[in-house]
Design an enzyme around this catalytic site. Sequence first.
Site, PDB file in Angstrom:
ATOM      1  N   ASP A   1       0.817  -1.224   0.000  1.00 23.84           N
ATOM      2  CA  ASP A   1       0.000   0.000   0.000  1.00 23.84           C
ATOM      3  C   ASP A   1       0.845   1.266   0.000  1.00 23.84           C
ATOM      4  O   ASP A   1       0.412   2.308   0.499  1.00 23.84           O
ATOM      5  CB  ASP A   1      -0.952   0.025   1.216  1.00 23.84           C
ATOM      6  CG  ASP A   1      -1.826  -1.202   1.303  1.00 23.84           C
ATOM      7  OD1 ASP A   1      -2.484  -1.521   0.301  1.00 23.84           O
ATOM      8  OD2 ASP A   1      -1.836  -1.855   2.365  1.00 23.84           O
TER       9      ASP A   1
ATOM     10  N   LYS B   1       2.344   2.024  -5.185  1.00 21.99           N
ATOM     11  CA  LYS B   1       2.992   1.455  -6.375  1.00 21.99           C
ATOM     12  C   LYS B   1       2.235   1.794  -7.649  1.00 21.99           C
ATOM     13  O   LYS B   1       2.824   1.976  -8.713  1.00 21.99           O
ATOM     14  CB  LYS B   1       3.119  -0.062  -6.214  1.00 21.99           C
ATOM     15  CG  LYS B   1       4.082  -0.478  -5.114  1.00 21.99           C
ATOM     16  CD  LYS B   1       4.208  -1.975  -5.010  1.00 21.99           C
ATOM     17  CE  LYS B   1       2.946  -2.637  -4.503  1.00 21.99           C
ATOM     18  NZ  LYS B   1       2.591  -2.276  -3.124  1.00 21.99           N
TER      19      LYS B   1
ATOM     20  N   GLY C   1      -3.920  -4.301  -4.267  1.00 24.45           N
ATOM     21  CA  GLY C   1      -4.768  -3.204  -4.730  1.00 24.45           C
ATOM     22  C   GLY C   1      -3.941  -1.978  -5.052  1.00 24.45           C
ATOM     23  O   GLY C   1      -3.075  -1.587  -4.277  1.00 24.45           O
ATOM     24  N   HIS C   2      -4.177  -1.398  -6.221  1.00 23.50           N
ATOM     25  CA  HIS C   2      -3.490  -0.175  -6.614  1.00 23.50           C
ATOM     26  C   HIS C   2      -4.530   0.890  -6.930  1.00 23.50           C
ATOM     27  O   HIS C   2      -5.498   0.614  -7.645  1.00 23.50           O
ATOM     28  CB  HIS C   2      -2.631  -0.386  -7.871  1.00 23.50           C
ATOM     29  CG  HIS C   2      -1.574  -1.425  -7.727  1.00 23.50           C
ATOM     30  ND1 HIS C   2      -0.760  -1.500  -6.623  1.00 23.50           N
ATOM     31  CD2 HIS C   2      -1.192  -2.439  -8.541  1.00 23.50           C
ATOM     32  CE1 HIS C   2       0.089  -2.501  -6.782  1.00 23.50           C
ATOM     33  NE2 HIS C   2      -0.161  -3.089  -7.930  1.00 23.50           N
TER      34      HIS C   2
ATOM     35  N   GLN D   1       2.309  -6.934  -3.411  1.00 21.64           N
ATOM     36  CA  GLN D   1       2.410  -6.480  -2.021  1.00 21.64           C
ATOM     37  C   GLN D   1       3.806  -5.899  -1.753  1.00 21.64           C
ATOM     38  O   GLN D   1       4.532  -5.597  -2.672  1.00 21.64           O
ATOM     39  CB  GLN D   1       2.101  -7.638  -1.072  1.00 21.64           C
ATOM     40  CG  GLN D   1       0.686  -8.169  -1.166  1.00 21.64           C
ATOM     41  CD  GLN D   1       0.454  -9.093  -2.344  1.00 21.64           C
ATOM     42  OE1 GLN D   1       1.376  -9.633  -2.912  1.00 21.64           O
ATOM     43  NE2 GLN D   1      -0.796  -9.269  -2.719  1.00 21.64           N
TER      44      GLN D   1
END
Length: 427
Positions: A13, A16, A40-41, A223
């Site tokens: 988180d 990225k 998640g991005h 991650q």
Amino acid sequence: MPALVLLGAQWGDEGKGKATDLLGGSVDYVVRYQGGNNAGHTVVVGDQKYALHLLPSGILSPGCTPVIGNGVVIDPSVLFSELNGLNERGVDTSKLLISGNAHIITPYNVTVDKVTERFLGKRKIGTTGRGIGPTYADKINRVGIRIQDLYDESILEQKVEAALDGKNQLLTKVFNRRAIEVGQVVEELLSYADRLKPYVADTVLVLNQALEDDKVVLFEGGQGTLLDIDHGTYPFVTSSNPTAGGACTGAGVGPTKISRVIGILKAYTTRVGSGPFPTELLDADGEALRRIGGERGVTTGRDRRCGWFDAVIARYATRVNGLTDFFLTKLDVLTGWEEIPVCVAYEIDGKRVEELPYSQTDFHHAKPIYENLPGWSEDITKAKSFSDLPKNAQDYVKALEEMSGAPISAIGVGPGRDETIEINSFL
């Protein structure tokens, strides 16, 4: 050689997606090499916000070919949902390539993930419940289902039957759940085959040929370093290798072809889920970081745990990844603090420790040793160069760079695509 790895240098988180998107217009391929839809991005383009879970962030860059490598595990229903959402917003997804060797997250993998985590009770790991771990376990146990298996119904049925032989025993006799029918699973998986087929490719060959042709390839980790199955805070980790070495195995590109390794580093620290977190703040400062930084998981929807910057884990990330550069994100979130503590070392059993302890027990009991740096109150979101930053913000960045062991080559001063200060080009 124009191959770059971009990865998280903390617990994930870190931003990225913003970094990948920033580079996306300058690279030819963006490759996800590990993880699944547990990542998640968030990418902000103009006034549009995109939440990506499985797709490479480069899918938002028109000239870029997005690739899902062999090291990724794929839930086809999630993939199609994400593709549909982008198509409805006018994003062209036709250039996507998917490795035929990538493993599929089956319905029974999701079921096993959820019931196992629930069974652990207070000892739970904090998984997303999306079947990621069980799918990687099947891969290692050699009972996994790969994308290419969808195109041979006989092999697919044999593999599903072999996988369910043991899992149904577990579900019925240990967890008191109903057995899962082989035919039902095979039918669901085959329903994805036709739509997937145009995307399926020998991505190892494609990527190596691209590098031979002097194309620029960016490998994107899911991650963060501290969630790596081998090098993270085990067992509170993911089930794959988001560290730089994972790019080689997860995409099929040799280490001699990688020219730069970029670590994404948040100006403070967050993590989602269970596990030790030495600089975690359970006070008003922690709540302020969460609120100002919008610290809620893109995939999980869970509030992120927040704390001050930890230079110990930053140094560790530099070492295990061989980082050549840092991209520092969310510096703007720290605006308004009179002083900003930075963890420079730990106290463990009364001793000062400046490197990450390899012992899980020691890390669990580590207490942060802080140095306070002067804060700033000026709005920095409009800064276009390092010199535009207030002196205290400049000094904060320089201090983090010195403590972390690699140069900070870019700084995020806001969520937007254009709210970035580039100090040194990554290309």
